[in-house]
Design a protein around this motif. Sequence first.
Motif: not given
Length: 63
Positions: A3-6, A11-18, A36-38
């Motif tokens: 059970d993960i609390t995210w 999001c960075q300028d290039s649109g990559n969201c973590f 999130e599964e990976h």
Amino acid sequence: MPDITWEQPFCQDSGNCFRIGTDAEGNAHIAVAGREEHRVTDSVEALRMLIRDIKAGKADHLL
């Protein structure tokens, strides 16, 4: 799956969201938002150091 609390996506300028999350066992998780599964799972301190190194330009080849 633990059970993960995210947190909200970062999001960075290039649109990559973590997303970064934690579980009840004290582990930290980082994943691409929507996939999130990976995820990478390690101690909170280990992932904190990874993020610091990326920000310092030491690990930019990983991005």
